[in-house]
Design an enzyme around this catalytic site. Structure first.
Site, mmCIF file in Angstrom:
data_model
loop_
_atom_site.group_PDB
_atom_site.id
_atom_site.type_symbol
_atom_site.label_atom_id
_atom_site.label_comp_id
_atom_site.label_asym_id
_atom_site.label_seq_id
_atom_site.Cartn_x
_atom_site.Cartn_y
_atom_site.Cartn_z
ATOM 1 N NE ARG A 307 -4.053 -1.612 2.521
ATOM 2 C CZ ARG A 307 -4.272 -2.790 3.117
ATOM 3 N NH1 ARG A 307 -3.312 -3.368 3.811
ATOM 4 N NH2 ARG A 307 -5.463 -3.363 3.046
ATOM 5 N NE ARG A 343 -3.652 -0.258 -2.773
ATOM 6 C CZ ARG A 343 -4.505 -0.412 -1.766
ATOM 7 N NH1 ARG A 343 -5.504 -1.260 -1.871
ATOM 8 N NH2 ARG A 343 -4.362 0.281 -0.655
ATOM 9 C CD GLU A 444 -10.155 -1.754 -4.165
ATOM 10 O OE1 GLU A 444 -10.129 -2.039 -2.963
ATOM 11 O OE2 GLU A 444 -9.307 -1.016 -4.694
ATOM 12 C CG ASN A 467 -10.387 -5.007 3.414
ATOM 13 O OD1 ASN A 467 -10.706 -6.120 3.790
ATOM 14 N ND2 ASN A 467 -9.147 -4.543 3.496
ATOM 15 C CG ASP A 468 -12.475 -0.495 -0.508
ATOM 16 O OD1 ASP A 468 -13.142 0.212 0.278
ATOM 17 O OD2 ASP A 468 -11.265 -0.319 -0.703
ATOM 18 N NE ARG A 478 -12.049 -0.385 4.361
ATOM 19 C CZ ARG A 478 -11.030 -0.639 3.549
ATOM 20 N NH1 ARG A 478 -11.191 -0.554 2.240
ATOM 21 N NH2 ARG A 478 -9.860 -0.971 4.009
#
Ligand code: PEP
Ligand code: MG
Length: 589
Positions: A307, A343, A444, A467-468, A478
């Site tokens: 990330r 990413r 996502e 998650n998304d 979230r």
């Protein structure tokens, strides 16, 4: 455990487990709020005192910054500490100081108000200058001004980066940059009023390997700095003023957990192969270069999600292409010969760059706003700096590039178009990069999930960001603790979507992994594998529990599990079935 708590009544508060572990210690209350500046008139007889107060605040601020600079130099190195030179220079800026005093003499208003007015004027002026170096000064002035104001208002102790003693941080809210800014040696546990398991502050807590409990509602209002608490990150419980009995009980639990951990770590040295001989790829999610050591310690087969936005979150300005290249190269070389999926920036929503709020204007629905790839395509120069830095790093190991929040083929084509421009520029500069660099997309957003077969034409791989994906499919924010119980990975809609993604990707011969938190949950990992995903990526520390389970199960059973739960209608039943699968193969939790 020692028993330092006073004779106050024990209070048990139930929250949401966000990061495993147990901690016992004194609380540090952190209230994230904008500094409120009261405006009032200062009588002529108090004017000298008021200016003396200003001088003192400047002096204290200087001492604080010098102390932090020394600490940063000791822990991170000389270069990282250089930024504080610029901060110290702001404190010597004659124009800023004399103009504040002039403002005070003309308006007669308290010095905080005058300093705030003048510093804001400077920040505004610098941020509009068409020169990168001078624009960056706006961030420096903002940081220092905030600190001076806190000192004038007597709020200086309420700053996480200044926390030096080991404390349990109890916060009303914690942004990812707040949690990433906590000194690793001093935050012994994190507790937040809001948030959920997949909020970014929780993800950071897991990668920092500190226990965390989120969603404790108004706890930060009910406790005081210095009070004693026990944090149980396994069950999401915070116990204020724990009794001797409780401490004794938790001492035993901790010993038990430790012995489980030792067993998991021993088994973790073995390969991730199921009982029927299928090898599973287990990768790591990281946020920065320090975690490279954890990737190796926990035997991940590479990085499935880097990330990169964490390089930006706490920076006082946007890192340059060269600075980013060095950061990415350090990660890539550290992981080599294993691959690193880098990413591109997922800034925006709950991850704005604090030093440059101008880049992130207020939005009513930031999670559905200018975030990630949308933000990058809006700020092409910034995006290109990052893409070139990643391409340059690809020459130093095995790099794959991945875009977050892709919603459809046009966006993918646009991003790839910018990437091609960057490649052409590097060829022009005669700088080498991996000409066959693999490029993939996170799945996502529901629209991407529904068009995987189309996206596959432009993607070398996919990674599902559960998650998304869950947030957007179920319309559950979230980070919102009030609806966290509705955030349901076992919802039939999610399962059907995951099945479709995997089938469509495989039909197009594109591999697909999962890098959302679902991959790290031993209850869900067999289901994901049974659905056919090719790899799982998770916080390094969570890998041993997943590997243990992989080694204790048959892939054929996981496939049967997937078929069985796909025929079920209720999330509760699906979850129970997955728990049963886990329990029957792993005798301990
Ligand atoms: C995800 O959404 O599942 C994911 C891995 O990305 P992030 O948590 O950084 O949004
Ligand atoms: Mg995501």
């Amino acid at each position: 455990m020692s028993t330092d708590s006073s004779a106050k009544d024990e209070i048990v508060v139930q929250g949401i487990s966000a990061s495993q572990g147990i901690a016992y210690g004194q609380i540090f209350v952190y209230l994230q709020s904008k500094v409120e500046i009261p405006a009032y008139r200062v009588g002529p007889d108090k004017r000298i005192d008021e200016i003396a107060r200003f001088d003192k605040a400047l002096l204290v601020t200087r001492q604080q910054i010098s102390k932090i600079q020394a600490e940063v130099e000791r822990t991170l190195g000389k270069n990282e500490a250089l930024i504080f030179d610029a901060h110290l220079l702001v404190l010597e800026d004659e124009a800023l100081i004399s103009e504040t005093i002039r403002e005070f003499e003309t308006t007669g208003l308290n010095i905080e108000t005058c300093f705030d007015t003048v510093s804001k004027k400077y920040i505004q002026a610098f941020s509009e200058i068409d020169d990168e170096y001078l624009r960056e000064r706006a961030g420096d002035i903002r940081d220092v001004a905030q600190r001076v104001l806190q000192n004038l208002l007597g709020h200086a102790e309420n700053s996480l980066s200044q926390l030096v003693e080991r404390r349990i941080v109890v916060a009303n809210d914690l942004s990812p940059s707040d949690s990433a800014g906590i000194n690793r040696g001093s935050g012994m546990a994190i507790v937040t009023d809001s948030g959920s398991r997949t909020s970014h502050a929780a993800i950071v807590a897991r990668s920092m390997q500190v226990p965390a409990v989120v969603g404790v509602r108004d706890l930060s209002n009910r406790v005081k700095t210095g009070e004693w608490a026990l944090v149980d990150g396994y069950d999401g419980i915070v116990i204020l003023n724990p009794s001797e009995d409780t401490l004794f009980r938790y001492g035993k639990i901790q010993t038990q957990k430790k012995s489980v951990e030792i067993r998991l770590l021993e088994a973790n040295r073995q390969k991730a192969v199921t009982l029927d001989g299928v090898e599973v790829a287990l990768m790591a999610n990281i946020e920065n270069v320090e975690e490279v050591a954890h990737v190796k310690e926990f035997f991940a087969q590479g990085v499935g999600l880097y990330r990169t936005e964490y390089l930006f979150l706490n920076a006082s300005r946007i890192p340059t292409e060269q600075e980013q290249f060095l950061a990415y190269k350090a990660v890539v070389e550290g992981i080599s010969p294993n691959p690193v999926i880098i990413r591109t920036l997922d800034l925006g929503a709950d991850k704005p760059m604090t030093s440059d709020p101008g880049l992130f204007p207020k939005e009513d629905n930031p999670f559905m706003g200018s975030r990630a790839i949308r933000f990058c395509l809006e700020h092409k120069d910034l995006f290109k700096d990052q893409l070139r830095a990643i391409l340059l790093a690809s020459h130093h190991g095995k790099v794959k590039l991945m875009y977050p929040m892709i919603s459809g083929i046009e966006e993918m084509a646009q991003a790839n178009g910018v990437l091609e421009e960057c490649k052409a520029e590097l060829r022009q500069r005669n700088q080498p990069f991996d000409e066959v660099l693999e490029v993939g997309a996170m799945i996502e957003i529901p629209s991407a999930a529904a068009t995987v077969d189309i996206l596959a034409k432009q993607c070398d791989f996919f990674s599902i960001g559960t998650n998304d994906l869950i947030q957007y499919m179920l319309a559950i924010d979230r980070g919102n603790d009030r609806i966290a119980h509705l955030y349901e990975p076992a919802h039939p809609a999610i399962l059907r979507t995951l099945k479709r993604i995997v089938e469509d990707a495989h039909r197009m011969e594109v591999p697909v992994g999962v890098c959302g938190e679902m991959a790290s949950d031993p209850v869900y990992a067999p289901l994901l594998l049974g659905l056919g995903v090719d790899s799982l990526s998770m916080a390094p520390r969570l890998l041993p529990a997943v590997k243990y389970l992989v080694r204790a199960m048959k892939m054929s059973d996981a496939r049967d599990l997937a078929v069985e739960v796909l025929g079920m209608a209720s999330s509760g039943d699906i979850y129970a079935k997955c728990v049963q699968f886990h329990r029957s193969r792993v005798a301990f939790d």
